[in-house]
Design an enzyme around this catalytic site. Structure first.
Site, PDB file in Angstrom:
ATOM      1  CE  LYS A  38      -3.709  -0.611   2.418  1.00 32.04           C
ATOM      2  NZ  LYS A  38      -4.237  -0.975   3.730  1.00 32.04           N
ATOM      3  NE  ARG A 108      -6.179   4.002   4.676  1.00 34.70           N
ATOM      4  CZ  ARG A 108      -7.341   3.835   4.055  1.00 34.70           C
ATOM      5  NH1 ARG A 108      -7.665   2.668   3.566  1.00 34.70           N
ATOM      6  NH2 ARG A 108      -8.173   4.832   3.917  1.00 34.70           N
ATOM      7  N   GLY A 117      -7.761  -8.257   6.286  1.00 32.91           N
ATOM      8  CA  GLY A 117      -8.337  -8.619   7.578  1.00 32.91           C
ATOM      9  C   GLY A 117      -7.325  -8.705   8.689  1.00 32.91           C
ATOM     10  NE  ARG A 354      -7.031  -4.168  -3.161  1.00 34.00           N
ATOM     11  CZ  ARG A 354      -7.634  -4.345  -1.991  1.00 34.00           C
ATOM     12  NH1 ARG A 354      -6.929  -4.527  -0.915  1.00 34.00           N
ATOM     13  NH2 ARG A 354      -8.928  -4.341  -1.901  1.00 34.00           N
ATOM     14  CG  HIS A 470     -12.078 -39.290   2.137  1.00 32.17           C
ATOM     15  ND1 HIS A 470     -13.343 -39.462   1.634  1.00 32.17           N
ATOM     16  CD2 HIS A 470     -11.359 -40.350   1.738  1.00 32.17           C
ATOM     17  CE1 HIS A 470     -13.394 -40.594   0.972  1.00 32.17           C
ATOM     18  NE2 HIS A 470     -12.197 -41.158   1.028  1.00 32.17           N
ATOM     19  NE  ARG A 576      -5.057 -45.344 -20.086  1.00 33.31           N
ATOM     20  CZ  ARG A 576      -5.013 -44.086 -19.663  1.00 33.31           C
ATOM     21  NH1 ARG A 576      -5.782 -43.168 -20.240  1.00 33.31           N
ATOM     22  NH2 ARG A 576      -4.201 -43.725 -18.679  1.00 33.31           N
ATOM     23  NE  ARG A 632      -1.844 -48.752 -22.572  1.00 32.66           N
ATOM     24  CZ  ARG A 632      -2.260 -48.291 -21.387  1.00 32.66           C
ATOM     25  NH1 ARG A 632      -1.420 -47.630 -20.619  1.00 32.66           N
ATOM     26  NH2 ARG A 632      -3.480 -48.485 -20.993  1.00 32.66           N
ATOM     27  CD  GLU A 808       2.967 -48.853 -18.077  1.00 30.09           C
ATOM     28  OE1 GLU A 808       2.065 -48.159 -17.598  1.00 30.09           O
ATOM     29  OE2 GLU A 808       2.816 -49.566 -19.078  1.00 30.09           O
ATOM     30  CB  THR A 830       3.917 -40.512 -14.330  1.00 30.77           C
ATOM     31  OG1 THR A 830       2.906 -39.865 -15.096  1.00 30.77           O
ATOM     32  CG2 THR A 830       5.278 -40.135 -14.844  1.00 30.77           C
ATOM     33  CG  ASN A 831      -1.490 -42.678 -14.351  1.00 35.65           C
ATOM     34  OD1 ASN A 831      -1.283 -41.570 -13.910  1.00 35.65           O
ATOM     35  ND2 ASN A 831      -2.267 -42.900 -15.392  1.00 35.65           N
ATOM     36  CB  CYS A 895       1.108 -40.779 -21.607  1.00 39.80           C
ATOM     37  SG  CYS A 895       1.585 -42.457 -21.228  1.00 39.80           S
ATOM     38  CE1 TYR A 915       4.253 -37.875 -25.843  1.00 37.58           C
ATOM     39  CE2 TYR A 915       6.276 -37.820 -27.147  1.00 37.58           C
ATOM     40  CZ  TYR A 915       5.231 -38.530 -26.563  1.00 37.58           C
ATOM     41  OH  TYR A 915       5.164 -39.880 -26.694  1.00 37.58           O
TER      42      TYR A 915
END
Ligand code: PEP
Ligand code: MG
Length: 945
Positions: A38, A108, A117, A354, A470, A576, A632, A808, A830-831, A895, A915
Site C-alpha cells: 500500500k 493503516r 483482515g 493495487r 478425504h 488406450r 498402446r 512404467e 507415471t500412473n 502420459c 512432450y
C-alpha cells in the site's frame, strides 16, 4: 534462512541514523518490501502526479526493530514522524491538534503482500474534545464532526487499545432504538455527542485511563498497535495458511495519510473502482460510488452504491478525471488496478491502488487486449494468466450472468459446477446413479467407504474439512466438482436433510455446487460448457510460440481426438485400446477370444475383432491427419473383460433353482406355475432364459445352459490372479497370447495404409505397455516387423511407423539404455510408475490414507496428481540420461495423469522431456503451463527440493 536487510540510513548532525519514515513524495514506489504494498503504491502514485492526499510511510524495518526491541519504538522514530506531520501541515494548511483547522489522518497497516483482515484502519485520528469543535467550525457541520469523532473513538478503542468492539456497537444500537431511527446517519448531533461521552466512559472503565486527547499520543499508540498486529494471532495464522514466508513479506509498514472526506455534502463522494470489468475483462471503468459518504459506507452496504457510469451525469468533470486516472494507472502498472477514490468538495483524491483480482474470462481477455494496446508484451500476457485460470475455463461452470444467490459458502475444493438431487447417503447415491439420476452427495464429511457414492455423484458437498480432506482429495482425483467445509450447513444424514439457517434441503431437492467458487445454490443454475474463446485461442497461440515442450493428448475415441485437436494438441501421446474392447457389441467377441478352447476358436474371434479395430484406428487417424498417434497395445489383465464370478454364480444358482422347480412340476413347464415361484424376480438375463425354456419346453436347453455356466466359472477361475495389477498384463499378455497383439498391430498398420491412400501422412506409433526387459520388447518388435512386411507384400505399400515402449516399471527405468536399442520412443506412464515407486495403489491411497498423510504433512501432495519429483522424478532423470546415451534422438513423453498438471509440467520441461500427453480438456492448460515453464527458465531444482 537468514535474510539480510539493507538498512536505510541518513546523516543527521554528523550521526548516521536509520531512516524509518518516507514521505509519499520520496519513498521508492518499487520497494514493496520496505514500504509495504500500500505504501509503495501511495508513494508511486504521488510521484507520477496522481492526486494522493499528503502522507508518509513508516517502514517495515521500523516494525522489525520494534519487535526486536521488545515492543519499543525505535529511537528517533517519533521525531521523524513529527517532522513528516509538519510537512503534511504545510501541504494542507491544517495543523495536527489545532483547535481551529485540525489536520486529521488515517493510519493503516500494509505489508509487502496484501493480508486482508489482518489489521483494520483507524480513521479520523487527531480528534479530541477541542479539535472536534474546530472540525465542526471548519466544515460548518457539527453533526459531521461528532459523527467522525464517535467513529474514531470506537475504532481507536478497539484497534489501538484492544477493547471489544461489541459494547460500542450495542450502545449505538440502543441510541438508534431510543431515537426510533434505522440508520447511523439518522442520529442527531445531540445523540452523537452523548454517544461520544458514553464511549469515553467505556474507555475509562476498561483501561483505567482517560481516552487520550493528546493527538501525538494517539498517533504513537496507533503506530504501536499496527506494529503489534504483525505478530498477532490472526496475522501469524494468515501467514502460515498462505505460506507467506519472511522472504516474501517481513514486518508491516504503517501508512499515515491526511484524511479527506467524501461526506461533506453533495459535491463529495467516495467509491471503489476497477480499471476494467473484473469479471468480463471489458475495457471500461467499472465500480461503484456513493455520494456524500465515507469509504466504509460503500463497504458496509448501509446504502446501495451507484454504478460509476452515473457519476458521468452527477459530476461530469470528476468522471473525466477518473478516466484519466484509470489510463495513468494502467500505463504505470501494466495491470488492471483496483483503486479507491474520494471526492471532497469537488476535488478528487486517490487513496489506494493495487492489482485487481479478476475472474477467469477477464484474465484472458485483458491479457490479449493489453498486448494490442501496447501495455504488455506477448510473453508478459502469457505469463500473467495462471494455468489454474484456464483450468477454471475448461470445466463446466456457473454462467457469470446468472443472478442466483448462494445459500451457503464453503471451500472451493475441486473445480467445476454440478447440479443434482441432494442425497445424504453413499448407498443411496449409488442406487440413484444406477437409475441414471444426477446426484450431489451431501455429507458432513466423507469416509473411504463412501467411494461408490463418489462414483455415482456429479459432485460432492461437505460441511466439514478443508482442501486436503478425504472428500476434496478424492473428488479432485476423479475430476468431480467439490465444495467442502461449508460450515453453515447443518447436515443430518440419518434424517436425510440439511439446514442452512431457516432453509431446509431435503433428500431429492435439486441443488447446485460450484467447486471453483465454493458456493452452494438451491435449484438449478445456468451453466457454461467449456470452450475456447477467441481471446483464449489467441493467448494459447502466443504460448505455443514460447514453449518448447510438446503437448499431446490421451484419447480412446475419434470424438475425444477431435476435441483435443480443437484444443490444440500436437498428436496423440496415448490411445488406450482396452476401452475399445469394452464396447457392448464387442465384449462377447473378446470373451470368446479369451475363453477359446482351441487355436481355431481364438482365431475366429480375432478375425471378427480385426475389422472393428481397424475401423477404430482409421477413424482416429482421419481426425489426427498428419499428427503422430501413439497407440498402446492391450494392457489390462484379461479377467477384466470376463463376467464377474459372482454374477455367473448367481445365474447358475437361478438356473439350478429353475431346474428344481421344473422337476417338481409334473406337467410341462407352465408360465403361471413358474411365476408362483417368483423366478421372474431374478436377473434379467435369466428371465430370458426362463422364457426360452418355457417356450421350448426344453429341459435340455436348461442343462446346456447350466453346463456352460459351470464351464465359464472354471475358465474365470483359471484367469483369476492373486495380484492382478502386478500379474499377467501388458506385454506379458502379448507374449503369451501373441494373436491378440498381432491382430492389433495389423489393425494399426492396415488402418494407416488405408488412410495414407486418402492422401494423409499418417504417423502411427506402436507402444508396448508394462515392459521390464529389452527381450520382451524385441519379441513384440519382431511381430511388428513381420506384420509390416506381410502388409507390404499384400498391398504394395509400406507405411512408416515408430515402435516404442511405456516406462512404467522400475526395472524399465534401470534398463533404459538397453530398451532404447529397440525403442525409438519412450513414454513415461507415471500412473503406474508412481504406484510402483511408492508401492501403494492410487485407489487405496486416495480412499484410505492419503488425505491423512496430506493433512499431517507426511506427504505434501498427492503423487498421483502432482509428479513426485524427488522420487519418481529422479527415476525419470536417470532413465532419460541412459536412454539418450544409447539413442540421442530418442523421443520421450509422459502420459500419466500428472502430465496435465502445471508443476509437473515445469519439471518435465526442465528434465528435457519432449512432450506431455494429457486428457483433451487439459491440453490448453498444458500449453500455457509449458510456456510458463519456459519463461520462468530452468529454475526447477531437479533433485534437491
Ligand atoms: C500410466 O501408467 O501412467 C498410464 C498412462 O497407463 P494406465 O493409466 O493406463 O495404466
Ligand atoms: Mg500404466
Amino acid at each position: 534462512m537468514f535474510i539480510t536487510y539493507k538498512i536505510h540510513r541518513f546523516r543527521k548532525g554528523g550521526i548516521n541514523m536509520t531512516k524509518f519514515v518516507y514521505l509519499f513524495t520520496e519513498g521508492d514506489g518499487t520497494n514493496k518490501r520496505l514500504l509495504g504494498g500500500k505504501g509503495a503504491g501511495l508513494c508511486d502514485m504521488t510521484q507520477i502526479g496522481l492526486p494522493v492526499p499528503p502522507g508518509f510511510v513508516i517502514t517495515t524495518e521500523a516494525c522489525l526493530e520494534y519487535s526486536k526491541n521488545g515492543n519499543k519504538l525505535p529511537e528517533g522514530l517519533l521525531d521523524e514522524v513529527k517532522e513528516n506531520i509538519k510537512v503534511c501541515e504545510e501541504l494542507t494548511g491544517k495543523r495536527f491538534g489545532d483547535v481551529e483547522n485540525p489536520l486529521l489522518v488515517s493510519v493503516r497497516s500494509g505489508a509487502a503482500v496484501s493480508m486482508p483482515g489482518m489489521m483494520d484502519t483507524i480513521l479520523n485520528l487527531g480528534l479530541n474534545d477541542a479539535t472536534v469543535q474546530g472540525l465542526a467550525d471548519a466544515t460548518g457541520d457539527e453533526r459531521f464532526a461528532y459523527d467522525a469523532y464517535r467513529r474514531f473513538i470506537a475504532l481507536f478503542c478497539n484497534i489501538a487499545l484492544g477493547l471489544d468492539e461489541k459494547e460500542f456497537y450495542d450502545i449505538l444500537d440502543d441510541y438508534k432504538k431510543k431515537k426510533g431511527v434505522q440508520y447511523d446517519h439518522e442520529l442527531d448531533v445531540e445523540s452523537l455527542k452523548s454517544l461520544v461521552k458514553d464511549y469515553k466512559e467505556i474507555c475509562r472503565r476498561e483501561t483505567k485511563a482517560d481516552f487520550p486527547s493528546d493527538v501525538f499520543k494517539q498517533l504513537e499508540l496507533a503506530i504501536k498497535a499496527v506494529f503489534e498486529s504483525w505478530n498477532g494471532r490472526r496475522a501469524i495464522d494468515y501467514r502460515r495458511e498462505f505460506n507467506i514466508t519472511e522472504d516474501i513479506a517481513n514486518g508491516t509498514a504503517v501508512n499515515i495519510c491526511t484524511m479527506v472526506f467524501g461526506n461533506m455534502g453533495n459535491t463529495s463522494a467516495t467509491g471503489v473502482l476497477f480499471t476494467r470489468d473484473p469479471s468480463t475483462g471489458e475495457n471500461v471503468l467499472y465500480g461503484e460510488y456513493l455520494l456524500n459518504a465515507q469509504g466504509e459506507d460503500v463497504v458496509a452496504g448501509v446504502r446501495t452504491p451507484k454504478p460509476i457510469i452515473e457519476l458521468k451525469k452527477e459530476m461530469p468533470a470528476m468522471y473525466d478525471e477518473l478516466l484519466k486516472v484509470r489510463k495513468i494507472l494502467e500505463e504505470r502498472y501494466s495491470e488492471v488496478q483496483d483503486f479507491e477514490f474520494t471526492i471532497e468538495k469537488g476535488k478528487l483524491y486517490i487513496l489506494q491502488t493495487r492489482n485487481g483480482k479478476l475472474g477467469p474470462n477477464a484474465w484472458v481477455r485483458t491479457s490479449v487486449d493489453m498486448v494490442k494496446e501496447g501495455l504488455l508484451t506477448k510473453e508478459e500476457a502469457v505469463h500473467r494468466v495462471k494455468p489454474d485460470v484456464i483450468e477454471q475455463l475448461m470445466h463446466r461452470r456457473i454462467d457469470p450472468n446468472d443472478t442466483s444467490t448462494p445459500v451457503a459458502k464453503g471451500i472451493a475444493a475441486s473445480p467445476g459446477a454440478a447440479t443434482g438431487r441432494a442425497i445424504f447417503d453413499a448407498d443411496e447415491a449409488d442406487k440413484r446413479g444406477k437409475l441414471a439420476q444426477k446426484v450431489i452427495l451431501v455429507r458432513t464429511e466423507t469416509k473411504p467407504e463412501d467411494i461408490h457414492g463418489f462414483f455415482a455423484a456429479q459432485g460432492i458437498l461437505t460441511s466439514r474439512g478443508g482442501k486436503t480432506s478425504h472428500a476434496a482429495v478424492v473428488a479432485r482425483a476423479m475430476g468431480k466438482p467439490c465444495v467442502c467445509g461449508a460450515e453453515e450447513i447443518l447436515i443430518d444424514e440419518e434424517a436425510g436433510f440439511a439446514r442452512i439457517g431457516d432453509v431446509t434441503i431435503r433428500q431429492d431437492d435439486i441443488i447446485t455446487i460450484d467447486g471453483s467458487g465454493g458456493n452452494v445454490f438451491l435449484g438449478e443454475v445456468d451453466m457454461i460448457e467449456p470452450d475456447i474463446s477467441d481471446e483464449l485461442f489467441t493467448l494459447l497461440n502466443w504460448a505455443d510460440e514460447i514453449r518448447k515442450l510438446g503437448v499431446r493428448t490421451n484419447i480412446d475415441t475419434p470424438e475425444d481426438a477431435a476435441l483435443a485437436v480443437k484444443f490444440g494438441c500436437e498428436g496423440v501421446g496415448l490411445c488406450r485400446t482396452e476401452r475399445m474392447f469394452n464396447l457392448p457389441e464387442r465384449l462377447p467377441v473378446i470373451q470368446q477370444m479369451i475363453m477359446a478352447e482351441t487355436e481355431d476358436e481364438r482365431k475366429s474371434a480375432i478375425n471378427k475383432l480385426l475389422p472393428m479395430q481397424r475401423e477404430d484406428f482409421i477413424a482416429i487417424f482421419r481426425v489426427m491427419r498428419d499428427l503422430p498417434v501413439t497407440i498402446r497395445l492391450l494392457d489390462p489383465p484379461l479377467h477384466e473383460f470376463l463376467p464377474r464370478t459372482e454374477d455367473i454364480e448367481r445365474e447358475l444358482q437361478m438356473l439350478l433353482e429353475l431346474k428344481a422347480v421344473l422337476n417338481k412340476l409334473e406337467a410341462a413347464p407352465n408360465l403361471t406355475k413358474v411365476l408362483d415361484y417368483r423366478l421372474f424376480e431374478y436377473l434379467p438375463q435369466i428371465q430370458e432364459i426362463i422364457c426360452d425354456v418355457i417356450k421350448l419346453e426344453d429341459k435340455e436347453l436348461l442343462d446346456m445352459l447350466i453346463s456352460s455356466k459351470e464351464h465359464a466359472l472354471e475358465k474365470i477361475a483359471a484367469f483369476s490372479e492373486v495380484n492382478p495389477m502386478l500379474g499377467h498384463r501388458g506385454v506379458r499378455i502379448g507374449i503369451t497370447y501373441p494373436e491378440i497383439y498381432e491382430m492389433q498391430i495389423r489393425a494399426i498398420l492396415e488402418a494407416a495404409v488405408e488412410v495414407a491412400k486418402e492422401g494423409l501422412e499418417v504417423s502411427p506409433e506402436i507402444m508396448v505397455p508394462q515392459v521390464c526387459t529389452a527381450q520382451e520388447l524385441k519379441w513384440v518388435h519382431d511381430i511388428v516387423e513381420r506384420v509390416a512386411s506381410e502388409i507390404e507384400g499384400a498391398r504394395g505399400v509400406r507405411v512408416a511407423y515408430k515402435f516404442g515402449t511405456m516406462i512404467e516399471v522400475v526395472r524399465a527405468c534401470m534398463r533404459a539404455g538397453r530398451l532404447a536399442e529397440v525403442a525409438s520412443f519412450f513414454s513415461f506412464g507415471t500412473n503406474d510408475l508412481t504406484q510402483a515407486t511408492f508401492s501403494f495403489s492410487r485407489e487405496d491411497a486416495e480412499s484410505k490414507f492419503l488425505p491423512l498423510y496430506n493433512e499431517r504433512g507426511i506427504l505434501q501432495d498427492n503423487p498421483f496428481e502432482i509428479l513426485d519429483v524427488r522420487g519418481v522424478g529422479r527415476l525419470m532423470l536417470v532413465t532419460i540420461e541412459w536412454a539418450r546415451k544409447t539413442r540421442p534422438d530418442i523421443k520421450i513423453g509422459v502420459c500419466g495423469e500428472q502430465a496435465g498438471e502445471p508443476r509437473s509440467i515445469k519439471f518435465c520441461n526442465s528434465a528435457g522431456i519432449d512432450y506431455v500427453s494429457c486428457s483433451p480438456y487439459r491440453v490448453p492448460i498444458a500449453r500455457l503451463a509449458a510456456a510458463h515453464a519456459e519463461i520462468e527458465g530452468d529454475k526447477f531444482d531437479l533433485l534437491y527440493r
